[in-house]
Design a protein around this motif. Sequence first.
Motif, PDB file in Angstrom:
ATOM      1  N   SER A  22       0.838  -1.194   0.000  1.00 55.44           N
ATOM      2  CA  SER A  22       0.000   0.000   0.000  1.00 55.44           C
ATOM      3  C   SER A  22       0.867   1.236   0.000  1.00 55.44           C
ATOM      4  CB  SER A  22      -0.908   0.006   1.226  1.00 55.44           C
ATOM      5  OG  SER A  22      -1.619   1.211   1.318  1.00 55.44           O
ATOM      6  N   THR A  23       0.347   2.279  -0.633  1.00 53.82           N
ATOM      7  CA  THR A  23       1.008   3.581  -0.574  1.00 53.82           C
ATOM      8  C   THR A  23       0.222   4.530   0.320  1.00 53.82           C
ATOM      9  OG1 THR A  23      -0.200   4.285  -2.551  1.00 53.82           O
ATOM     10  CG2 THR A  23       1.976   3.297  -2.885  1.00 53.82           C
ATOM     11  N   ALA A  24      -0.917   4.078   0.848  1.00 55.90           N
ATOM     12  CA  ALA A  24      -1.722   4.918   1.731  1.00 55.90           C
ATOM     13  C   ALA A  24      -1.001   5.112   3.063  1.00 55.90           C
ATOM     14  CB  ALA A  24      -3.076   4.273   1.958  1.00 55.90           C
ATOM     15  N   PRO A  25      -1.196   6.256   3.717  1.00 55.87           N
ATOM     16  CA  PRO A  25      -0.567   6.462   5.027  1.00 55.87           C
ATOM     17  C   PRO A  25      -1.123   5.488   6.057  1.00 55.87           C
ATOM     18  CG  PRO A  25      -2.149   8.206   4.566  1.00 55.87           C
ATOM     19  CD  PRO A  25      -2.003   7.418   3.308  1.00 55.87           C
ATOM     20  N   ALA A  26      -0.323   5.203   7.067  1.00 55.63           N
ATOM     21  CA  ALA A  26      -0.735   4.253   8.099  1.00 55.63           C
ATOM     22  C   ALA A  26      -1.916   4.810   8.882  1.00 55.63           C
ATOM     23  CB  ALA A  26       0.434   3.972   9.033  1.00 55.63           C
ATOM     24  N   GLN A  27      -2.766   3.922   9.356  1.00 54.97           N
ATOM     25  CA  GLN A  27      -3.879   4.323  10.207  1.00 54.97           C
ATOM     26  C   GLN A  27      -3.323   4.932  11.487  1.00 54.97           C
ATOM     27  OE1 GLN A  27      -6.723   1.237  10.926  1.00 54.97           O
ATOM     28  NE2 GLN A  27      -7.781   2.340  12.546  1.00 54.97           N
ATOM     29  N   ASP A  28      -3.830   6.109  11.876  1.00 55.92           N
ATOM     30  CA  ASP A  28      -3.306   6.805  13.043  1.00 55.92           C
ATOM     31  C   ASP A  28      -4.425   7.086  14.043  1.00 55.92           C
ATOM     32  OD1 ASP A  28      -4.664   9.172  12.152  1.00 55.92           O
ATOM     33  OD2 ASP A  28      -2.995   9.573  10.792  1.00 55.92           O
ATOM     34  N   HIS A  29      -4.092   7.840  15.095  1.00 57.32           N
ATOM     35  CA  HIS A  29      -5.082   8.107  16.146  1.00 57.32           C
ATOM     36  C   HIS A  29      -6.263   8.907  15.635  1.00 57.32           C
ATOM     37  CE1 HIS A  29      -2.773  11.876  16.195  1.00 57.32           C
ATOM     38  NE2 HIS A  29      -3.832  12.425  16.753  1.00 57.32           N
ATOM     39  N   LEU A  30      -6.050   9.742  14.611  1.00 61.55           N
ATOM     40  CA  LEU A  30      -7.155  10.522  14.054  1.00 61.55           C
ATOM     41  C   LEU A  30      -8.161   9.623  13.340  1.00 61.55           C
ATOM     42  CD1 LEU A  30      -5.203  13.632  12.715  1.00 61.55           C
ATOM     43  CD2 LEU A  30      -6.858  13.604  14.593  1.00 61.55           C
ATOM     44  N   ASP A  31      -7.672   8.552  12.709  1.00 66.49           N
ATOM     45  CA  ASP A  31      -8.587   7.589  12.084  1.00 66.49           C
ATOM     46  C   ASP A  31      -9.458   6.922  13.141  1.00 66.49           C
ATOM     47  OD1 ASP A  31      -7.814   7.458   9.141  1.00 66.49           O
ATOM     48  OD2 ASP A  31      -5.869   7.159  10.076  1.00 66.49           O
ATOM     49  N   ASP A  32      -8.859   6.595  14.277  1.00 69.67           N
ATOM     50  CA  ASP A  32      -9.647   5.975  15.345  1.00 69.67           C
ATOM     51  C   ASP A  32     -10.654   6.956  15.940  1.00 69.67           C
ATOM     52  OD1 ASP A  32      -8.263   3.677  14.919  1.00 69.67           O
ATOM     53  OD2 ASP A  32      -7.417   3.509  16.927  1.00 69.67           O
ATOM     54  N   LEU A  33     -10.261   8.218  16.095  1.00 69.67           N
ATOM     55  CA  LEU A  33     -11.207   9.225  16.581  1.00 69.67           C
ATOM     56  C   LEU A  33     -12.362   9.403  15.595  1.00 69.67           C
ATOM     57  CD1 LEU A  33      -8.848  11.974  18.078  1.00 69.67           C
ATOM     58  CD2 LEU A  33     -10.337  10.394  19.329  1.00 69.67           C
ATOM     59  N   GLU A  34     -12.061   9.301  14.324  1.00 66.12           N
ATOM     60  CA  GLU A  34     -13.106   9.380  13.307  1.00 66.12           C
ATOM     61  C   GLU A  34     -14.094   8.224  13.467  1.00 66.12           C
ATOM     62  OE1 GLU A  34     -13.425   9.326   8.411  1.00 66.12           O
ATOM     63  OE2 GLU A  34     -11.517   9.806   9.367  1.00 66.12           O
ATOM     64  N   SER A  35     -13.582   7.041  13.802  1.00 68.89           N
ATOM     65  CA  SER A  35     -14.475   5.902  14.047  1.00 68.89           C
ATOM     66  C   SER A  35     -15.370   6.155  15.250  1.00 68.89           C
ATOM     67  CB  SER A  35     -13.647   4.625  14.260  1.00 68.89           C
ATOM     68  OG  SER A  35     -12.942   4.262  13.086  1.00 68.89           O
ATOM     69  N   PHE A  36     -14.827   6.774  16.300  1.00 69.08           N
ATOM     70  CA  PHE A  36     -15.658   7.141  17.451  1.00 69.08           C
ATOM     71  C   PHE A  36     -16.802   8.048  17.011  1.00 69.08           C
ATOM     72  CE2 PHE A  36     -11.966   6.040  20.224  1.00 69.08           C
ATOM     73  CZ  PHE A  36     -12.633   5.323  21.191  1.00 69.08           C
ATOM     74  N   LEU A  37     -16.513   8.984  16.110  1.00 70.76           N
ATOM     75  CA  LEU A  37     -17.556   9.894  15.625  1.00 70.76           C
ATOM     76  C   LEU A  37     -18.676   9.123  14.944  1.00 70.76           C
ATOM     77  CD1 LEU A  37     -18.824  12.605  14.700  1.00 70.76           C
ATOM     78  CD2 LEU A  37     -17.286  12.505  12.722  1.00 70.76           C
ATOM     79  N   TYR A  38     -18.327   8.192  14.055  1.00 68.79           N
ATOM     80  CA  TYR A  38     -19.353   7.462  13.320  1.00 68.79           C
ATOM     81  C   TYR A  38     -20.213   6.619  14.264  1.00 68.79           C
ATOM     82  CZ  TYR A  38     -16.582   8.808   9.237  1.00 68.79           C
ATOM     83  OH  TYR A  38     -15.900   9.519   8.276  1.00 68.79           O
ATOM     84  N   ILE A  39     -19.608   6.055  15.282  1.00 69.31           N
ATOM     85  CA  ILE A  39     -20.387   5.277  16.254  1.00 69.31           C
ATOM     86  C   ILE A  39     -21.338   6.196  17.012  1.00 69.31           C
ATOM     87  CG2 ILE A  39     -20.248   3.841  18.327  1.00 69.31           C
ATOM     88  CD1 ILE A  39     -17.422   3.010  17.279  1.00 69.31           C
ATOM     89  N   TYR A  40     -20.826   7.335  17.446  1.00 65.46           N
ATOM     90  CA  TYR A  40     -21.677   8.290  18.162  1.00 65.46           C
ATOM     91  C   TYR A  40     -22.830   8.756  17.266  1.00 65.46           C
ATOM     92  CZ  TYR A  40     -23.090  12.411  20.833  1.00 65.46           C
ATOM     93  OH  TYR A  40     -23.820  13.337  21.536  1.00 65.46           O
TER      94      TYR A  40
END
Length: 802
Positions: free
Chosen positions: A599-617
């Motif tokens: 992959s050339t995409a950037p690694a999953q970081d803490h902001l990606d996880d915070l984004e997941s918290f948003l979608y759950i909320y």
Amino acid sequence: MPPPTNDDTSVDDPCRPQAPAPTFLPDPSQASISPNPFGAEVATPPKAYRARHPAVTPSRPRDEAWLKDELPRPLAMQIEAADKITLERNTGSFATKQVKATPLAPKFSKKDQPDPKRDDQKEMIEIELTSVIDLGNNGVSWAKSLYIDLVDTADIDEFLARMEVYNTKAHRWVTLPRSAKKLDENKLYKPYVNIINLILRWFVLKGCKEGGVLREAIDTHVKNLAHQEEYATIRWSRPDVSVRAEGPYFQVPESKGKISIQVGFSNMSSFMEMKVENRKVPVKDQLLQVGVYVRQIFIQQPNRKFVRVLLLTEKGVRLFHFDRSGVLYTPFIDIHKDPHTFVRLVVGLNSLSEPVLGFDTSIKWTIEEGRKVDGTLTTWSADNSSVTYQLCDVDPVVAFRDICGQATQCWSVSDPETGVRYLVKDCWKAVDRISEHIHLKEALGLPGVVQMVSYEPNRGETKDFREADSVSQEDFLNRVSVRVILDSCGTSIENFKSARELLCAFRDAITGHMKLFGKDILHRDISMDTILLGRRADNLEPRQGYCGLLSGLHMAIKVYRDTKDVSIEWRTPGSRTYLSIGVLSGCPVSPKPTPIPSSTAPAQDHLDDLESFLYIYGHIIYKYNEDGVEFEVPRQISRWKYESAEDSVLLKKVFLNDTGVIFPEISLRWPQECIKVLHDFRAFISKQITLKKEISVEPLITRAERYKQLLARIATHYNTVLHLFNDAIESLEAKGPEENNSINTTVGSFMTILPDPDSPTPHPKVSEKQRLVPQRSLVAQAALKRAQAEYPEEVPEAKRSL
């Protein structure tokens, strides 16, 4: 307030947040077709109103702080100075070491089917089976070696000599038809059922009590064996011959009315599929057909480690072996010339010994009238002594519905002496991934994170079930069974009982995520199932820090992990529903798998996880009201669960950027504080995504440094999000219980507040100047696709009691 200028409303700077236009309600007498996937088209505001107020309200000036991101406000109480230093140090290591992401499994590039048809299932299985190994000549010798200790050669010789179905002089099973150009598969069912039952009675059931049917071959080629999926389904399939089984690991299928069902995927020890030689069915088609049945055995017999099945022709037998690493198969073996191997395979695949069948015997059930009514789970305690827990539910509370992968399943258990409940989590981790119990050891004592009571680090490996040489194949990935027993676990965050409990749970779980990062651990699999409510004791609330607990560290990584240590396993999170846009964007465009992902995409970081918290909320806000009463979720949000990665990205971009996503109905179900959290959390995440997008198109020479600078603001990121929840909690507590419970959800008084047109903020102000509009004026929007007459006439009963 001065009138807005062109500069005030410019959107040239994508980092600059834009306040949405005021929402105007449509005239219900005028039908309209909405281009907005989240709701009906907003009606054009009156001409007089347009003259006084522009369509877009003024944005905040550049020097004004946005969402407290640059406010000179002290860090939230959860972020201490030492935590801030640790976070910034660890994110520096992360930005340096994690230069690229492990891409999502190819199946995420394709739309998931909640109720898959047969062809859909075959396609799903083909995509997930990245390891399909043809054993070739090694397969013959492997098949001959299997179950050699179960049946003596002398016993097989005696059986063949005494049974009329086999001619020892002609060396053939005489009841089977000979090969012919017009031979039909139907001619195989009856003779094979007879032969298999003779073998079972002679070798397997010998010595069993009279009348006790423990193994019996049944012709099921015209019987509909019911499937199980995540949701109720009417799908079924028809293995040609199924072997009905009884015992503490099998249960009869659920009856349909007064019709009792003899056999199903829940109570078969194995099955046999028939083909005729003249059809020349490709091995791929054979594999996918039996794969559909095998998948159902894994689902309906959740403690299976592996499943072996036979494919039979009038001449030969082929063995398929399925486990969590994939599938391997043998060539056809002539059953006439080598009847011993055929007999041993039938005996072994239907043995009375459950470990031989591939069962995890640490979990067993009490069976009454053919159905599971109770059960136990035996494991190791913290002092390495054996302990047996009582199952609180005969089914796993978290189930796995694929053949290959981590196969994560969770069991709710209780200590029979103390009554204390625990969560037992089983999974098959890739051998090159860090075991979850290692992360949980380091998380001991951390608030906001589930606590481990004990663990079993190596309960078996898939390589142990296979032919020896096959494990050296390039596309074989060995998996190790790991079990962890977790304390401090309540139910999923979906089971909240008040708005305050929900907010506190999110606050503490996000704090737990931050604390884990401070321990060099990035979670990477935030979902509804991995955020748990803190356990209540004696009807008392959990103390602050433990209202919400983060679990599910099986996909977690060390922030300083070297690139060479990245697992060759595809990323297979438990759910695609809450994955970030960045993670979804790294999914392969084609569903066709490759042996080693890149992959050339950037690694999953803490902001990606915070984004997941948003979608759950956000999902919870749309699905429930503050008391936990469930409503229909807008389809554009429910589609997150099933759409392909590409389409899910588009849906989430709309959710983040479209001001029409907040329906008036939602505001009526929740306190204003909860809606404000959703608004502000969404705007914060949207800003971070925009910044990442800008960085991604920069020259390579500056990209890494800019990305490092973004991640270096990690303490501010957590501080911002935690303040949103803290402020909302404080506001609710200041109001007191009476005012918090004053939201009226009856239809007769449904009212909505129009946004304040003079406000530069995206939130409506509550003031006497705002006019109230009856809910019936909103029916044209059909946000929840429910007619006026279908709304209850009084407050609906809460889904859960307090």
